[in-house]
Design a protein around this motif. Structure first.
Motif, mmCIF file in Angstrom:
data_model
loop_
_atom_site.group_PDB
_atom_site.id
_atom_site.type_symbol
_atom_site.label_atom_id
_atom_site.label_comp_id
_atom_site.label_asym_id
_atom_site.label_seq_id
_atom_site.Cartn_x
_atom_site.Cartn_y
_atom_site.Cartn_z
ATOM 1 N N ALA A 77 0.832 -1.206 0.000
ATOM 2 C CA ALA A 77 0.000 0.000 0.000
ATOM 3 C C ALA A 77 0.865 1.254 0.000
ATOM 4 O O ALA A 77 0.555 2.241 -0.684
ATOM 5 N N ASP A 78 1.973 1.211 0.738
ATOM 6 C CA ASP A 78 2.875 2.357 0.777
ATOM 7 C C ASP A 78 3.511 2.584 -0.589
ATOM 8 O O ASP A 78 3.658 3.722 -1.038
ATOM 9 N N SER A 79 3.877 1.502 -1.274
ATOM 10 C CA SER A 79 4.466 1.638 -2.612
ATOM 11 C C SER A 79 3.442 2.142 -3.614
ATOM 12 O O SER A 79 3.794 2.868 -4.546
ATOM 13 N N ALA A 80 2.181 1.737 -3.441
ATOM 14 C CA ALA A 80 1.128 2.248 -4.323
ATOM 15 C C ALA A 80 0.974 3.753 -4.145
ATOM 16 O O ALA A 80 0.793 4.500 -5.117
ATOM 17 N N GLY A 91 8.375 -19.602 13.818
ATOM 18 C CA GLY A 91 6.975 -19.958 13.649
ATOM 19 C C GLY A 91 6.009 -19.016 14.340
ATOM 20 O O GLY A 91 4.843 -19.356 14.535
ATOM 21 N N VAL A 92 6.472 -17.832 14.718
ATOM 22 C CA VAL A 92 5.630 -16.845 15.403
ATOM 23 C C VAL A 92 5.024 -15.935 14.332
ATOM 24 O O VAL A 92 5.672 -15.012 13.836
ATOM 25 N N VAL A 93 3.760 -16.187 13.987
ATOM 26 C CA VAL A 93 3.130 -15.427 12.909
ATOM 27 C C VAL A 93 2.500 -14.133 13.405
ATOM 28 O O VAL A 93 2.168 -13.251 12.608
ATOM 29 N N GLU A 94 2.336 -14.013 14.748
ATOM 30 C CA GLU A 94 1.686 -12.809 15.270
ATOM 31 C C GLU A 94 2.505 -11.544 15.016
ATOM 32 O O GLU A 94 1.954 -10.443 14.949
ATOM 33 N N VAL A 95 3.824 -11.697 14.872
ATOM 34 C CA VAL A 95 4.677 -10.529 14.632
ATOM 35 C C VAL A 95 4.274 -9.839 13.328
ATOM 36 O O VAL A 95 4.309 -8.613 13.223
ATOM 37 N N ASP A 96 3.880 -10.624 12.339
ATOM 38 C CA ASP A 96 3.446 -10.053 11.062
ATOM 39 C C ASP A 96 2.279 -9.096 11.268
ATOM 40 O O ASP A 96 2.252 -7.998 10.705
ATOM 41 N N SER A 97 1.302 -9.503 12.086
ATOM 42 C CA SER A 97 0.135 -8.648 12.333
ATOM 43 C C SER A 97 0.509 -7.404 13.109
ATOM 44 O O SER A 97 -0.026 -6.322 12.867
ATOM 45 N N VAL A 98 1.440 -7.550 14.064
ATOM 46 C CA VAL A 98 1.882 -6.391 14.850
ATOM 47 C C VAL A 98 2.582 -5.376 13.946
ATOM 48 O O VAL A 98 2.322 -4.164 14.019
ATOM 49 N N VAL A 99 3.482 -5.867 13.085
ATOM 50 C CA VAL A 99 4.187 -4.974 12.147
ATOM 51 C C VAL A 99 3.190 -4.311 11.206
ATOM 52 O O VAL A 99 3.278 -3.103 10.928
ATOM 53 N N ALA A 100 2.216 -5.098 10.716
ATOM 54 C CA ALA A 100 1.211 -4.543 9.801
ATOM 55 C C ALA A 100 0.372 -3.480 10.491
ATOM 56 O O ALA A 100 0.035 -2.449 9.892
ATOM 57 N N LEU A 101 0.025 -3.729 11.756
ATOM 58 C CA LEU A 101 -0.775 -2.749 12.495
ATOM 59 C C LEU A 101 -0.005 -1.445 12.687
ATOM 60 O O LEU A 101 -0.563 -0.343 12.515
ATOM 61 N N ALA A 102 1.293 -1.553 13.019
ATOM 62 C CA ALA A 102 2.119 -0.352 13.177
ATOM 63 C C ALA A 102 2.236 0.395 11.857
ATOM 64 O O ALA A 102 2.143 1.635 11.806
ATOM 65 N N ALA A 103 2.424 -0.361 10.763
ATOM 66 C CA ALA A 103 2.528 0.277 9.449
ATOM 67 C C ALA A 103 1.207 0.938 9.061
ATOM 68 O O ALA A 103 1.193 2.011 8.450
ATOM 69 N N ALA A 104 0.085 0.298 9.415
ATOM 70 C CA ALA A 104 -1.227 0.871 9.101
ATOM 71 C C ALA A 104 -1.421 2.206 9.814
ATOM 72 O O ALA A 104 -1.970 3.155 9.240
ATOM 73 N N VAL A 105 -0.970 2.281 11.066
ATOM 74 C CA VAL A 105 -1.069 3.537 11.812
ATOM 75 C C VAL A 105 -0.249 4.622 11.122
ATOM 76 O O VAL A 105 -0.698 5.773 10.972
ATOM 77 N N MET A 106 0.966 4.268 10.667
ATOM 78 C CA MET A 106 1.805 5.229 9.942
ATOM 79 C C MET A 106 1.123 5.688 8.655
ATOM 80 O O MET A 106 1.164 6.876 8.307
ATOM 81 N N LEU A 107 0.482 4.743 7.945
ATOM 82 C CA LEU A 107 -0.200 5.093 6.708
ATOM 83 C C LEU A 107 -1.357 6.053 6.964
ATOM 84 O O LEU A 107 -1.552 7.025 6.220
ATOM 85 N N VAL A 108 -2.127 5.789 8.026
ATOM 86 C CA VAL A 108 -3.277 6.647 8.338
ATOM 87 C C VAL A 108 -2.818 8.055 8.679
ATOM 88 O O VAL A 108 -3.366 9.043 8.169
#
Length: 294
Positions: free
Chosen positions: A45-48, A178-195
């Motif tokens: 989304a940031d690249s778009a 095998g910790v997939v929750e980190v992906d969601s945490v990073v995505a959430l932080a990036a989403a806040v930056m995007l907003v």
């Protein structure tokens, strides 16, 4: 006036920016399909947004040398603000969708596993290399030509490195531990930056469309130039408004009423030239008034 060589350099930086953004969007879209990682989606989304801003910047560069026409006496720069407003809405919606998806994954009893983390990391590394190369070229061009459009685009691409590094970290942790929750945490932080970035861009575009005055620091600097200019006894009605990348400046200077018209014109023209040399993004109109007798 900007020389042809400077115009070509600025155009080359703009074209490179658009080309890199297109490549990054394509690569990250492929990586998103392969990994299903929200952190990659946030970087996509940031690249778009980068692609849209780069297209707007390239348009601004190509239109910079075009004079105003009969129907647009002050040029066409407000189109930049309309585009920026549309961009802010797009990225705001994208950030909200990514953030909502990240929260849902974090609250899910069975988090979605990621796939092909190695390919995803490879794509993100390539995106970082391309971004750094682009920024280095843009900064070289900006130093040579003084283009604020190129400089601003370079600064924006620099800010993209953090989400890309976050995506790499999330993919590596998922693959290694095998910790997939980190992906969601990073995505959430990036989403806040995007907003927040979308709100900032949208506010700037809205202010420009509403003819908001220029940055107070710029107004103060122009006032200082006018105050110290030889032959100027004072000034008043310094007014500014922004439109896209342009700043329109109107100023009334007070001159000796006994001097010739030629001398008065030379003083006004010299002041205008100095302001344009110092702030090339400005469009300046200087009005000449007779100074009050003391």
């Amino acid at each position: 006036m900007m020389g042809r060589n400077d115009t070509r350099l600025n155009a080359s930086a703009g074209i490179a920016s658009v080309a890199v953004a297109l490549v990054l969007v394509a690569l990250k879209l492929w990586a998103l399909g392969a990994t299903s990682a929200l952190s990659v989606a946030a970087s996509l989304a940031d690249s778009a947004l980068d692609l849209m801003m780069s297209l707007g910047g390239l348009t601004a560069i190509l239109y910079a040398a075009r004079p105003a026409d009969e129907d647009h006496a002050f040029g066409h720069t407000s189109a930049e603000d309309l585009a920026a407003l549309a961009q802010s809405v797009f990225i705001l919606i994208s950030g909200a969708v990514i953030g909502w998806s990240a929260v849902n994954r974090l609250l899910s009893d069975s988090p979605r596993a990621l796939a092909d983390e190695g390919r995803g990391m490879a794509v993100m590394v390539v995106s970082i290399v391309l971004t750094v190369a682009l920024v280095l070229w843009q900064r070289r061009v900006a130093r040579r030509t003084g283009s604020r459009v190129v400089a601003a685009d370079s600064l924006h691409y620099m800010s993209d490195l953090l989400p890309a590094l976050g995506a790499i970290a999330a993919l590596w942790i998922s693959r290694r531990f095998g910790v997939v929750e980190v992906d969601s945490v990073v995505a959430l932080a990036a989403a806040v930056m995007l907003v927040f970035g979308a709100l900032r861009i949208g506010k700037g575009a809205w202010d420009a469309l509403m003819d908001r005055s220029a940055d107070p620091a710029l107004i103060t600097a122009i006032a200082a130039i006018a105050r110290d200019w030889p032959g100027v006894h004072g000034f008043h009605d310094l007014k500014t408004r922004t439109a896209g990348s342009r700043v329109f400046v109107n100023i009334h200077i007070e001159l000796d009423g006994d001097q010739s018209l030629r001398e008065a014109h030379a003083i006004g023209a010299g002041l205008r030239r100095r302001i344009l040399e110092t702030y090339p993004q400005c469009d300046v109109i200087v009005h000449k008034d007779v100074a009050r007798e003391t």
